[in-house]
Design a protein around this motif. Structure first.
Motif, PDB file in Angstrom:
ATOM      1  N   PHE A 325      -3.937  -6.251  18.293  1.00  0.00           N
ATOM      2  CA  PHE A 325      -3.963  -4.884  17.776  1.00  0.00           C
ATOM      3  C   PHE A 325      -4.559  -4.883  16.374  1.00  0.00           C
ATOM      4  O   PHE A 325      -4.559  -5.892  15.674  1.00  0.00           O
ATOM      5  CB  PHE A 325      -2.554  -4.288  17.756  1.00  0.00           C
ATOM      6  CG  PHE A 325      -1.590  -5.021  16.859  1.00  0.00           C
ATOM      7  CD1 PHE A 325      -1.430  -4.657  15.528  1.00  0.00           C
ATOM      8  CD2 PHE A 325      -0.825  -6.081  17.365  1.00  0.00           C
ATOM      9  CE1 PHE A 325      -0.538  -5.324  14.709  1.00  0.00           C
ATOM     10  CE2 PHE A 325       0.062  -6.750  16.540  1.00  0.00           C
ATOM     11  CZ  PHE A 325       0.215  -6.378  15.213  1.00  0.00           C
ATOM     12  N   LYS A 326      -5.072  -3.734  15.969  1.00  0.00           N
ATOM     13  CA  LYS A 326      -5.621  -3.575  14.628  1.00  0.00           C
ATOM     14  C   LYS A 326      -4.655  -2.773  13.769  1.00  0.00           C
ATOM     15  O   LYS A 326      -4.122  -1.754  14.208  1.00  0.00           O
ATOM     16  CB  LYS A 326      -6.984  -2.883  14.666  1.00  0.00           C
ATOM     17  CG  LYS A 326      -8.101  -3.781  15.175  1.00  0.00           C
ATOM     18  CD  LYS A 326      -9.458  -3.147  14.932  1.00  0.00           C
ATOM     19  CE  LYS A 326     -10.565  -4.092  15.339  1.00  0.00           C
ATOM     20  NZ  LYS A 326     -11.907  -3.536  15.049  1.00  0.00           N
ATOM     21  N   VAL A 327      -4.460  -3.242  12.562  1.00  0.00           N
ATOM     22  CA  VAL A 327      -3.592  -2.543  11.629  1.00  0.00           C
ATOM     23  C   VAL A 327      -4.394  -1.425  10.974  1.00  0.00           C
ATOM     24  O   VAL A 327      -5.494  -1.646  10.461  1.00  0.00           O
ATOM     25  CB  VAL A 327      -3.052  -3.502  10.546  1.00  0.00           C
ATOM     26  CG1 VAL A 327      -2.164  -2.747   9.564  1.00  0.00           C
ATOM     27  CG2 VAL A 327      -2.288  -4.642  11.202  1.00  0.00           C
ATOM     28  N   VAL A 328      -3.867  -0.222  11.020  1.00  0.00           N
ATOM     29  CA  VAL A 328      -4.517   0.916  10.374  1.00  0.00           C
ATOM     30  C   VAL A 328      -3.840   1.162   9.032  1.00  0.00           C
ATOM     31  O   VAL A 328      -2.652   1.512   8.988  1.00  0.00           O
ATOM     32  CB  VAL A 328      -4.431   2.189  11.244  1.00  0.00           C
ATOM     33  CG1 VAL A 328      -5.104   3.359  10.536  1.00  0.00           C
ATOM     34  CG2 VAL A 328      -5.054   1.937  12.603  1.00  0.00           C
ATOM     35  N   PRO A 329      -4.547   0.930   7.919  1.00  0.00           N
ATOM     36  CA  PRO A 329      -3.913   1.087   6.605  1.00  0.00           C
ATOM     37  C   PRO A 329      -3.574   2.542   6.317  1.00  0.00           C
ATOM     38  O   PRO A 329      -4.263   3.463   6.750  1.00  0.00           O
ATOM     39  CB  PRO A 329      -4.979   0.569   5.632  1.00  0.00           C
ATOM     40  CG  PRO A 329      -6.276   0.736   6.354  1.00  0.00           C
ATOM     41  CD  PRO A 329      -5.959   0.537   7.810  1.00  0.00           C
ATOM     42  N   ASN A 330      -2.481   2.719   5.600  1.00  0.00           N
ATOM     43  CA  ASN A 330      -2.066   4.063   5.226  1.00  0.00           C
ATOM     44  C   ASN A 330      -2.917   4.595   4.084  1.00  0.00           C
ATOM     45  O   ASN A 330      -3.353   3.853   3.206  1.00  0.00           O
ATOM     46  CB  ASN A 330      -0.593   4.056   4.801  1.00  0.00           C
ATOM     47  CG  ASN A 330       0.329   3.665   5.939  1.00  0.00           C
ATOM     48  OD1 ASN A 330       0.102   4.049   7.086  1.00  0.00           O
ATOM     49  ND2 ASN A 330       1.377   2.898   5.630  1.00  0.00           N
ATOM     50  N   SER A 331      -3.147   5.898   4.092  1.00  0.00           N
ATOM     51  CA  SER A 331      -3.815   6.562   2.976  1.00  0.00           C
ATOM     52  C   SER A 331      -2.757   6.844   1.913  1.00  0.00           C
ATOM     53  O   SER A 331      -1.717   7.441   2.210  1.00  0.00           O
ATOM     54  CB  SER A 331      -4.463   7.862   3.442  1.00  0.00           C
ATOM     55  OG  SER A 331      -5.027   8.557   2.351  1.00  0.00           O
ATOM     56  N   ILE A 332      -3.008   6.397   0.682  1.00  0.00           N
ATOM     57  CA  ILE A 332      -1.978   6.529  -0.346  1.00  0.00           C
ATOM     58  C   ILE A 332      -2.537   7.228  -1.581  1.00  0.00           C
ATOM     59  O   ILE A 332      -3.736   7.191  -1.856  1.00  0.00           O
ATOM     60  CB  ILE A 332      -1.388   5.160  -0.751  1.00  0.00           C
ATOM     61  CG1 ILE A 332      -2.464   4.272  -1.366  1.00  0.00           C
ATOM     62  CG2 ILE A 332      -0.758   4.472   0.436  1.00  0.00           C
ATOM     63  CD1 ILE A 332      -1.916   2.977  -1.933  1.00  0.00           C
ATOM     64  N   VAL A 333      -1.630   7.849  -2.316  1.00  0.00           N
ATOM     65  CA  VAL A 333      -1.945   8.496  -3.577  1.00  0.00           C
ATOM     66  C   VAL A 333      -1.371   7.636  -4.702  1.00  0.00           C
ATOM     67  O   VAL A 333      -0.222   7.191  -4.623  1.00  0.00           O
ATOM     68  CB  VAL A 333      -1.355   9.924  -3.637  1.00  0.00           C
ATOM     69  CG1 VAL A 333      -1.526  10.523  -5.035  1.00  0.00           C
ATOM     70  CG2 VAL A 333      -2.007  10.810  -2.585  1.00  0.00           C
ATOM     71  N   ILE A 334      -2.172   7.401  -5.722  1.00  0.00           N
ATOM     72  CA  ILE A 334      -1.731   6.584  -6.853  1.00  0.00           C
ATOM     73  C   ILE A 334      -0.982   7.464  -7.848  1.00  0.00           C
ATOM     74  O   ILE A 334      -1.536   8.422  -8.392  1.00  0.00           O
ATOM     75  CB  ILE A 334      -2.932   5.895  -7.533  1.00  0.00           C
ATOM     76  CG1 ILE A 334      -3.609   4.929  -6.563  1.00  0.00           C
ATOM     77  CG2 ILE A 334      -2.487   5.172  -8.789  1.00  0.00           C
ATOM     78  CD1 ILE A 334      -2.716   3.823  -6.046  1.00  0.00           C
ATOM     79  N   ASN A 335       0.272   7.118  -8.064  1.00  0.00           N
ATOM     80  CA  ASN A 335       1.099   7.892  -8.994  1.00  0.00           C
ATOM     81  C   ASN A 335       1.021   7.371 -10.424  1.00  0.00           C
ATOM     82  O   ASN A 335       1.239   8.126 -11.381  1.00  0.00           O
ATOM     83  CB  ASN A 335       2.565   7.860  -8.543  1.00  0.00           C
ATOM     84  CG  ASN A 335       2.741   8.322  -7.107  1.00  0.00           C
ATOM     85  OD1 ASN A 335       3.068   7.529  -6.223  1.00  0.00           O
ATOM     86  ND2 ASN A 335       2.523   9.613  -6.866  1.00  0.00           N
ATOM     87  N   LYS A 336       0.678   6.088 -10.568  1.00  0.00           N
ATOM     88  CA  LYS A 336       0.679   5.488 -11.898  1.00  0.00           C
ATOM     89  C   LYS A 336      -0.300   4.318 -11.930  1.00  0.00           C
ATOM     90  O   LYS A 336      -0.484   3.619 -10.936  1.00  0.00           O
ATOM     91  CB  LYS A 336       2.091   5.001 -12.256  1.00  0.00           C
ATOM     92  CG  LYS A 336       2.257   4.508 -13.675  1.00  0.00           C
ATOM     93  CD  LYS A 336       3.723   4.103 -13.928  1.00  0.00           C
ATOM     94  CE  LYS A 336       3.910   3.607 -15.360  1.00  0.00           C
ATOM     95  NZ  LYS A 336       5.320   3.190 -15.610  1.00  0.00           N
ATOM     96  N   ILE A 337      -0.939   4.133 -13.069  1.00  0.00           N
ATOM     97  CA  ILE A 337      -1.865   3.006 -13.257  1.00  0.00           C
ATOM     98  C   ILE A 337      -1.343   2.140 -14.398  1.00  0.00           C
ATOM     99  O   ILE A 337      -1.069   2.640 -15.494  1.00  0.00           O
ATOM    100  CB  ILE A 337      -3.290   3.496 -13.575  1.00  0.00           C
ATOM    101  CG1 ILE A 337      -3.824   4.365 -12.434  1.00  0.00           C
ATOM    102  CG2 ILE A 337      -4.223   2.305 -13.813  1.00  0.00           C
ATOM    103  CD1 ILE A 337      -5.175   4.997 -12.720  1.00  0.00           C
ATOM    104  N   GLU A 338      -1.195   0.845 -14.131  1.00  0.00           N
ATOM    105  CA  GLU A 338      -0.749  -0.105 -15.146  1.00  0.00           C
ATOM    106  C   GLU A 338      -1.827  -1.157 -15.367  1.00  0.00           C
ATOM    107  O   GLU A 338      -2.467  -1.607 -14.408  1.00  0.00           O
ATOM    108  CB  GLU A 338       0.553  -0.794 -14.723  1.00  0.00           C
ATOM    109  CG  GLU A 338       1.757   0.134 -14.657  1.00  0.00           C
ATOM    110  CD  GLU A 338       3.027  -0.607 -14.265  1.00  0.00           C
ATOM    111  OE1 GLU A 338       2.930  -1.814 -13.923  1.00  0.00           O
ATOM    112  OE2 GLU A 338       4.112   0.015 -14.285  1.00  0.00           O
ATOM    113  N   ILE A 339      -2.032  -1.545 -16.623  1.00  0.00           N
ATOM    114  CA  ILE A 339      -3.003  -2.585 -16.970  1.00  0.00           C
ATOM    115  C   ILE A 339      -2.260  -3.775 -17.564  1.00  0.00           C
ATOM    116  O   ILE A 339      -1.578  -3.649 -18.588  1.00  0.00           O
ATOM    117  CB  ILE A 339      -4.045  -2.077 -17.988  1.00  0.00           C
ATOM    118  CG1 ILE A 339      -4.719  -0.799 -17.487  1.00  0.00           C
ATOM    119  CG2 ILE A 339      -5.080  -3.166 -18.260  1.00  0.00           C
ATOM    120  CD1 ILE A 339      -5.604  -0.977 -16.282  1.00  0.00           C
ATOM    121  N   ASP A 340      -2.341  -4.909 -16.901  1.00  0.00           N
ATOM    122  CA  ASP A 340      -1.797  -6.164 -17.437  1.00  0.00           C
ATOM    123  C   ASP A 340      -2.982  -6.955 -17.980  1.00  0.00           C
ATOM    124  O   ASP A 340      -3.714  -7.598 -17.231  1.00  0.00           O
ATOM    125  CB  ASP A 340      -1.072  -6.929 -16.337  1.00  0.00           C
ATOM    126  CG  ASP A 340      -0.479  -8.250 -16.838  1.00  0.00           C
ATOM    127  OD1 ASP A 340      -0.469  -8.466 -18.071  1.00  0.00           O
ATOM    128  OD2 ASP A 340      -0.032  -9.063 -16.002  1.00  0.00           O
TER     129      ASP A 340
END
Length: 731
Positions: A325-340
């Motif tokens: 089977f093929k995994v179908v990735p979920n569509s997601i919304v980014i709530n926060k961006i962090e920079i390390d």
């Protein structure tokens, strides 16, 4: 009917739990690993189920793709159609480099440099091939399973084998990022940079276990199908390059551990060894033929070895439902961006180059391209992303790690030119730049040069904002060089030696208007000592110029460009009211544009300089010079030296070799010719078409790690001709 269906399902269930578990073990072998795809095509066609996959190096790449749900045909199409030189490369994409780094490249045209770490130790890079392009390619191909961290939960349970570079131990990767695991398994020592996973620096698994049969057995396999595509080492090796030596070393290590693994196979296990005679691990342009060799060996061995493992069509259909089977990735919304960010680059620069904002839907393909563009700035060891789910929020975490030369860089280059007519020049340059003087990314640059030009230079460069859009720099310069005065009214030879010694300082303030465009204005204060040997004259002059400079550079290669544009406009005015002994205004312009058609290239180059409103003494230090290869070829270098100048060049080149699969690690070789038109003239003189000199050249050239190499013949009118040999830089 219902009873029959239930009975059929029960039979399939019982078979699935009673049939032997089959593991596919795929060895490393570089491009030869394309044969694994051919084997997979036959296994699929013949309904042979695979319950586990274990791979090393290229075997991990192909095996990981298949374990993620991709079909053999999809993998084949990707291997055959991908331009692998885009991902397997020794250089950053030059158009994405900062104008600051390009300025260093103008001065040090070779690709040799040393790094300085935080303890002030001199260090070398950990690999000649860039990590991030290949890693992002793996992430692109495995995007559908990016959120699966347990490799047992992939459509087919999978293991990748890598090597701990510190002690040589085999490391079996079974969780985390599948793309990172595959990169670790394929990171050829001395080639690709190592990658750190869970605190361990990992390289190619082929060094320790190139055919990991024991790993498959520990996963619970009853039957092993092992595919060996590893190369044998050459006993009569012609040791003629670094790559040959490294390749032989890797082949020896791999062959010995493969033979050891093969010895552990049982009677019911199967070994497939495709006939890959004539194919090397670097033959990525021959994937189609290599894949067919995998098909050939699997079909050849089917009746005698593989047929017993085939199951019925209905059973294979049931197997596919469970494992293909093929995994179908979920569509997601980014709530926060962090920079390390552990580098000297301010995090604001990274954020500025990302189009995604908090609240946006994630476009992974666009994000990968932007991250690759940031990486190509040339100041990061790695920059990657991860999606973290925390408290019902999707956090995009960008991690930037410092480059091997994060705290400083030592550059050096050697240049040599001879026209075999009594004019030869050499140049030795060395420089040290200290990075990260403060949180805004200040730098301290120091250079020394001996040869035709004698120079000492020290500069403090300080960005004025977190994004480095604005900057100020102050510099001290000492410069000593030889020129010539050419006048039709001078002595019979028309060739008067001239020595110019200049020292002083300057300060400028500038801005990066947009990427690849820099505007700077400033003021300088110098003292010139002009010595004319023939006339035994020595004079001292004070110079106080103000200047404005506008530069753009998006060329993909400084010396042999295929795309982009490069230009410069420079205006300066000597200010007598500030104490200058000179009184003039001057403007200089140059323009370069390449046009490329397959192996053919035509590059147009123009430059023009004029001195106007001149009063008082002539500033020889600011005169324009012509002469030498591609600067009116055939005329002696710097023979034409005056207050005005024009040059137009059309240069054609044909690419004879591409440098091999590793691109610029080898030397791209060219042949071609140039047509040139121009001259210099005095302030009170005028120029017209008839008075302009015509010249041209034919040449062979190579783009080497030391810089460009040219062997050329130049011919100008007035019976001027010259043979040129130069290395490293054109004077």
């Amino acid at each position: 009917m219902r009873i029959f269906i239930i009975f059929f399902i029960l039979l399939n269930f019982l078979y699935a739990n009673t049939r032997p578990k089959i593991a596919l073990v795929l060895s490393g072998g570089g491009a030869r690993g394309g044969a694994h795809v051919g084997v997979l095509k036959v296994l699929k066609e013949k309904h042979i189920p695979i319950d586990f996959i274990v791979g090393t190096s290229m075997g991990a790449f192909v095996g990981g793709l298949y374990a993620s749900g991709k079909t053999p045909s999809e993998i084949e199409k990707m291997l055959v159609t991908t331009n692998w030189k885009t991902y397997i490369r020794t250089e950053f994409v030059r158009k994405n480099e900062s104008m600051r780094k390009k300025e260093t490249e103008y001065q040090y045209e070779g690709r040799m440099a040393l790094g300085v770490d935080k303890n002030k130790n001199i260090i070398l890079p950990t690999g000649v091939l860039k990590r991030e392009p290949m890693l992002l390619k793996y992430m692109q191909e495995l995007e559908s399973v990016e959120e699966i961290s347990d490799f047992d939960k992939l459509p087919i349970p999978f293991r990748a084998v890598a090597t701990n570079i510190r002690n040589g131990d085999t490391v079996v990767l079974k969780s985390g990022s599948l793309a990172h695991a595959i990169y670790a398994s394929t990171a050829i020592p001395g080639g690709f940079q190592p990658i750190n996973i869970d605190g361990i620096d990992l390289v190619d698994g082929g060094i320790s276990d190139n055919l990991p049969i024991d790993v498959a057995k520990k996963m619970g396999a009853d039957i092993i199908i092992a595919v060996d595509v590893s190369e044998d080492f050459t006993k009569d090796l012609d040791v003629n390059s670094y790559l040959v030596v490294m390749g032989q070393l890797v082949n020896i290590l791999m062959r010995k551990n493969v033979n050891k693994s093969i010895a552990t196979l049982k009677d019911n296990d199967i070994l497939l060894t495709p006939d890959l005679n004539g194919f090397s691990g670097l033959d990525a342009d021959k994937y189609k033929d290599i894949i067919q060799r995998g098909v050939d060996i699997a079909l050849k061995e089917y009746n005698s070895k593989l047929k017993k493992l085939s199951i019925s069509k209905s059973q294979y259909t049931q197997y596919n439902k469970q494992h293909r089977f093929k995994v179908v990735p979920n569509s997601i919304v980014i709530n926060k961006i962090e920079i390390d960010n552990k580098t000297n680059v301010n995090s604001a620069i990274i954020l500025d180059k990302l189009s995604i904002k908090e609240g946006d839907k994630l476009n992974k393909e666009k994000l990968r391209q932007e991250i690759l563009g940031i990486y190509d700035m040339g100041v990061f060891d790695g920059i990657n992303y991860k999606i973290i789910e925390k408290e019902n929020q999707n956090i995009l975490k960008i991690t930037a790690t410092p480059s091997w030369n994060n705290d400083g860089e030592i550059n050096f280059s050697f240049g040599f030119e001879d026209d075999f007519s009594g004019h030869s020049f050499y140049s030795l340059k060395a420089g040290y730049t200290m990075f990260g003087l403060n949180t805004y990314g200040g730098e301290w640059k120091n250079d020394i040069e001996i040869g035709r030009n004698k120079m000492l230079y020290s500069e403090l460069y300080q960005p004025l904002d977190v994004s480095s859009k604005y900057y100020v720099r102050g510099a001290f310069l000492y410069h000593d060089r030889d020129e010539y005065i050419y006048r039709t009214s001078a002595v019979d030879s028309g060739d008067i030696p001239l020595n110019i010694e200049r020292y002083g300082g300057s300060i400028g303030i500038g801005t990066h208007v947009i990427d690849n465009v820099e505007l700077e204005a400033g003021i300088s204060s110098y003292q010139d000592k002009i010595k004319i040997n023939l006339l035994d004259l020595k004079n001292y002059f004070d110079s106080m110029p103000v200047y404005v400079s506008l530069k753009t550079d998006s060329l993909d290669n400084l010396n042999f460009p295929n795309t982009g544009i490069k230009s410069k406009v420079f205006w300066q005015k000597e200010v007598a009211s500030l104490g200058s002994d000179y009184d003039f205004e001057q403007i200089y312009f140059d323009f370069e544009k390449p046009f490329t058609f397959d192996k053919h290239n035509i590059t147009v180059y123009l430059k023009y300089g004029t001195t106007y409103e001149q009063n008082g003494a002539n500033s020889f230090a600011s005169n324009f010079s012509l002469g030498g290869l591609f600067n009116l070829s055939g005329v002696s270098p710097y023979y034409l030296n005056d207050e005005n100048m024009f040059l137009g060049v059309v240069k054609y080149r044909y690419r004879l070799t591409s440098g091999g699969f590793l691109g610029s690690l080898g030397a791209r070789v060219y042949t071609g010719f140039s047509l040139e038109f121009g001259d210099t003239w005095g302030y009170h003189d005028s120029a017209n078409y008839d008075s302009m000199r015509k010249a041209g050249s034919i040449y062979f050239a190579a783009d080497t790690i030391l810089g460009p190499v040219y062997f050329a013949y130049g011919q100008a009118d007035s019976s001027n001709s010259a043979v040129y040999l130069y290395l490293g830089e054109k004077f």
